[in-house]
Design a protein around this motif. Structure first.
Motif, PDB file in Angstrom:
ATOM      1  N   THR A  30       0.842  -1.185   0.000  1.00  0.00           N
ATOM      2  CA  THR A  30       0.000   0.000   0.000  1.00  0.00           C
ATOM      3  C   THR A  30       0.871   1.226   0.000  1.00  0.00           C
ATOM      4  N   VAL A  31       0.717   2.118  -0.948  1.00  0.00           N
ATOM      5  CA  VAL A  31       1.470   3.370  -0.938  1.00  0.00           C
ATOM      6  C   VAL A  31       0.897   4.266   0.137  1.00  0.00           C
ATOM      7  N   LEU A  32       1.742   4.627   1.094  1.00  0.00           N
ATOM      8  CA  LEU A  32       1.283   5.466   2.189  1.00  0.00           C
ATOM      9  C   LEU A  32       1.363   6.910   1.737  1.00  0.00           C
ATOM     10  N   ALA A  33       0.280   7.629   1.865  1.00  0.00           N
ATOM     11  CA  ALA A  33       0.255   8.966   1.294  1.00  0.00           C
ATOM     12  C   ALA A  33      -0.653   9.884   2.072  1.00  0.00           C
ATOM     13  N   ALA A  34      -0.386  11.174   1.924  1.00  0.00           N
ATOM     14  CA  ALA A  34      -1.210  12.176   2.582  1.00  0.00           C
ATOM     15  C   ALA A  34      -2.223  12.774   1.635  1.00  0.00           C
ATOM     16  N   CYS A  35      -2.208  12.361   0.386  1.00  0.00           N
ATOM     17  CA  CYS A  35      -2.866  13.146  -0.663  1.00  0.00           C
ATOM     18  C   CYS A  35      -4.041  12.474  -1.332  1.00  0.00           C
ATOM     19  N   THR A  36      -4.662  11.465  -0.741  1.00  0.00           N
ATOM     20  CA  THR A  36      -5.727  10.764  -1.437  1.00  0.00           C
ATOM     21  C   THR A  36      -6.986  11.605  -1.494  1.00  0.00           C
ATOM     22  N   PRO A  37      -7.445  12.034  -2.704  1.00  0.00           N
ATOM     23  CA  PRO A  37      -8.579  12.938  -2.774  1.00  0.00           C
ATOM     24  C   PRO A  37      -9.930  12.273  -2.903  1.00  0.00           C
ATOM     25  N   GLU A  38      -9.979  10.970  -3.137  1.00  0.00           N
ATOM     26  CA  GLU A  38     -11.276  10.352  -3.391  1.00  0.00           C
ATOM     27  C   GLU A  38     -11.412   9.073  -2.584  1.00  0.00           C
ATOM     28  N   ALA A  39     -12.544   8.899  -1.921  1.00  0.00           N
ATOM     29  CA  ALA A  39     -12.751   7.711  -1.104  1.00  0.00           C
ATOM     30  C   ALA A  39     -12.926   6.485  -1.982  1.00  0.00           C
ATOM     31  N   PRO A  40     -12.349   5.316  -1.576  1.00  0.00           N
ATOM     32  CA  PRO A  40     -12.538   4.093  -2.339  1.00  0.00           C
ATOM     33  C   PRO A  40     -13.903   3.493  -2.074  1.00  0.00           C
ATOM     34  N   VAL A  41     -14.301   2.562  -2.891  1.00  0.00           N
ATOM     35  CA  VAL A  41     -15.564   1.861  -2.706  1.00  0.00           C
ATOM     36  C   VAL A  41     -15.390   0.833  -1.606  1.00  0.00           C
ATOM     37  N   GLN A 171     -12.618  15.447   3.144  1.00  0.00           N
ATOM     38  CA  GLN A 171     -11.737  14.558   3.881  1.00  0.00           C
ATOM     39  C   GLN A 171     -12.500  13.573   4.745  1.00  0.00           C
ATOM     40  N   VAL A 172     -13.616  14.004   5.308  1.00  0.00           N
ATOM     41  CA  VAL A 172     -14.443  13.090   6.088  1.00  0.00           C
ATOM     42  C   VAL A 172     -14.906  11.930   5.201  1.00  0.00           C
ATOM     43  N   ALA A 173     -15.408  12.250   4.009  1.00  0.00           N
ATOM     44  CA  ALA A 173     -15.884  11.213   3.097  1.00  0.00           C
ATOM     45  C   ALA A 173     -14.751  10.301   2.657  1.00  0.00           C
ATOM     46  N   THR A 174     -13.592  10.885   2.355  1.00  0.00           N
ATOM     47  CA  THR A 174     -12.449  10.100   1.908  1.00  0.00           C
ATOM     48  C   THR A 174     -11.978   9.138   2.990  1.00  0.00           C
ATOM     49  N   TYR A 175     -11.765   9.674   4.174  1.00  0.00           N
ATOM     50  CA  TYR A 175     -11.250   8.855   5.272  1.00  0.00           C
ATOM     51  C   TYR A 175     -12.248   7.773   5.673  1.00  0.00           C
ATOM     52  N   ASN A 176     -13.514   8.128   5.798  1.00  0.00           N
ATOM     53  CA  ASN A 176     -14.522   7.143   6.173  1.00  0.00           C
ATOM     54  C   ASN A 176     -14.641   6.041   5.125  1.00  0.00           C
ATOM     55  N   GLY A 177     -14.454   6.412   3.861  1.00  0.00           N
ATOM     56  CA  GLY A 177     -14.471   5.401   2.812  1.00  0.00           C
ATOM     57  C   GLY A 177     -13.343   4.401   2.975  1.00  0.00           C
ATOM     58  N   TYR A 178     -12.164   4.898   3.339  1.00  0.00           N
ATOM     59  CA  TYR A 178     -11.040   3.999   3.574  1.00  0.00           C
ATOM     60  C   TYR A 178     -11.273   3.109   4.784  1.00  0.00           C
ATOM     61  N   VAL A 179     -11.827   3.676   5.858  1.00  0.00           N
ATOM     62  CA  VAL A 179     -12.107   2.881   7.047  1.00  0.00           C
ATOM     63  C   VAL A 179     -13.085   1.760   6.711  1.00  0.00           C
ATOM     64  N   ALA A 180     -14.130   2.079   5.952  1.00  0.00           N
ATOM     65  CA  ALA A 180     -15.124   1.068   5.589  1.00  0.00           C
ATOM     66  C   ALA A 180     -14.521  -0.020   4.705  1.00  0.00           C
ATOM     67  N   ALA A 181     -13.595   0.364   3.830  1.00  0.00           N
ATOM     68  CA  ALA A 181     -13.042  -0.583   2.880  1.00  0.00           C
ATOM     69  C   ALA A 181     -11.899  -1.400   3.462  1.00  0.00           C
ATOM     70  N   GLN A 184      -9.415   0.905  10.033  1.00  0.00           N
ATOM     71  CA  GLN A 184      -8.815   2.176  10.428  1.00  0.00           C
ATOM     72  C   GLN A 184      -7.302   2.171  10.317  1.00  0.00           C
ATOM     73  N   ALA A 185      -6.657   1.061  10.654  1.00  0.00           N
ATOM     74  CA  ALA A 185      -5.192   1.030  10.606  1.00  0.00           C
ATOM     75  C   ALA A 185      -4.687   1.341   9.204  1.00  0.00           C
ATOM     76  N   ASP A 186      -5.305   0.730   8.205  1.00  0.00           N
ATOM     77  CA  ASP A 186      -4.891   0.998   6.825  1.00  0.00           C
ATOM     78  C   ASP A 186      -5.309   2.399   6.404  1.00  0.00           C
ATOM     79  N   ALA A 187      -6.480   2.831   6.862  1.00  0.00           N
ATOM     80  CA  ALA A 187      -6.934   4.184   6.533  1.00  0.00           C
ATOM     81  C   ALA A 187      -5.956   5.227   7.037  1.00  0.00           C
ATOM     82  N   ASP A 188      -5.364   4.982   8.201  1.00  0.00           N
ATOM     83  CA  ASP A 188      -4.440   5.953   8.789  1.00  0.00           C
ATOM     84  C   ASP A 188      -3.115   6.030   8.050  1.00  0.00           C
ATOM     85  N   THR A 189      -2.846   5.090   7.159  1.00  0.00           N
ATOM     86  CA  THR A 189      -1.643   5.177   6.341  1.00  0.00           C
ATOM     87  C   THR A 189      -1.953   5.664   4.932  1.00  0.00           C
TER      88      THR A 189
END
Length: 293
Positions: A30-41, A171-181, A184-189
């Motif tokens: 997983t590329v760890l990044a600060a710049c993800t602009p769109e939440a995944p499915v 950012q709320v939508a993006t981060y929550n999308g990562y948590v759901a997919a 949280q541990a992966d979302a935080d990276t």
């Protein structure tokens, strides 16, 4: 995938391949990044574990690229820095006010208030690869970006604005999308928590190369736009915010596309002193992970 698009000779290729290996071994591809602009499915609970995926911004290195690596890269040595190297500059700015060009935002230093929105967002007159809020910057950063893009063009280098402002709601939508997919541990990276991203300040943006190659991938470091901005960005007040091998300080792996405006004086002083991170330059603690976790 972009694991085979590295240019610049054997030494450069080896270092980039080593970076791919490091990402795979240390971050599960997983590329760890600060710049993800769109939440995944989101992935349904009954679905099998997903293979490394591509978000709208980032491509993970392939298994083949990982298996082909042979050398381990050593992190560059950082020169010792005083508690605050910036103290020598005549002008001083706040490190906590999000309207300040020196605000330090990282995993230990959230924005205050968390839902901060710049009052002076504008669309810079540069080549855009995005639209809507992602095409906006604060007015100071926009003016500096226009000057920098124009100077690069005069040198025959075309770059694009690939991702600019990101609102708290986005950012709320993006981060929550990562948590759901992914949890949280992966979302935080993979995605900054809401209120913890430089994109929300209007002082930061991501660039793309005019040719479109290696967007948001480690091999972007060898594209003309990245090479030019690394050498010249300080002349316009910009630094590459997440440098090579300094993730234990910044909290994010190498992002040669993520630029941060801090002003010409400070950016030039950092370049002249060989200081690579804002944490070191402004004398604040490293932030490899979120405080309290």
């Amino acid at each position: 995938m972009c694991h085979d698009c590295v240019a610049g000779g054997a030494a450069s290729g080896a270092s980039r391949r080593s970076f791919a290996r490091f990402l795979a071994a240390g971050a599960g591809l997983t590329v760890l990044a600060a710049c993800t602009p769109e939440a995944p499915v989101a992935v349904a609970p009954s679905s099998p574990a997903p293979v490394p995926t591509v978000t709208s911004d980032y491509t993970s290195p392939s298994a083949a690229a990982v298996e082909s690596t042979t050398a381990a890269a050593e992190p560059p040595a950082q020169a010792p820095v005083p508690p605050s190297a910036a103290a020598s500059l005549p002008g001083q700015f706040s490190l906590t006010d999000p309207a300040s060009p020196w605000v330090v935002v990282n995993k230990h230093r959230p924005l205050q208030p968390a839902d901060y929105a710049p009052a002076d967002l504008v669309q810079p007159n540069v080549q855009l690869a995005v639209s809507g809020e992602a095409a906006l910057l604060n007015s100071t950063t926009a003016a500096a970006a226009e000057a920098m893009f124009a100077a690069a063009a005069r040198d025959g280098v075309v770059m694009t604005l690939a991702s600019g402002y990101r609102s708290y709601g986005t950012q709320v939508a993006t981060y929550n999308g990562y948590v759901a997919a992914r949890g949280q541990a992966d979302a935080d990276t993979a995605s900054a928590r809401p209120g913890y991203s430089e994109h929300q300040t209007g002082w930061a943006f991501d660039i793309g190369d005019g040719g479109g190659a290696c967007g948001f991938q480690p091999c972007f470091a060898d594209q003309p736009a990245a090479v030019w901005v690394k050498a010249n960005g300080h002349r316009f007040g910009f630094v590459v915010r997440y440098p090579w091998w300094l993730h234990p300080i910044t909290g994010y792996y190498y992002e040669p596309w993520h630029l941060r405006y801090i002003g010409v004086e400070a950016a030039t002083d950092m370049a002249n002193r060989g200081i690579s991170t804002l944490e070191e330059y402004f004398g604040v603690e490293a932030a490899p992970g979120y405080a309290g976790n």
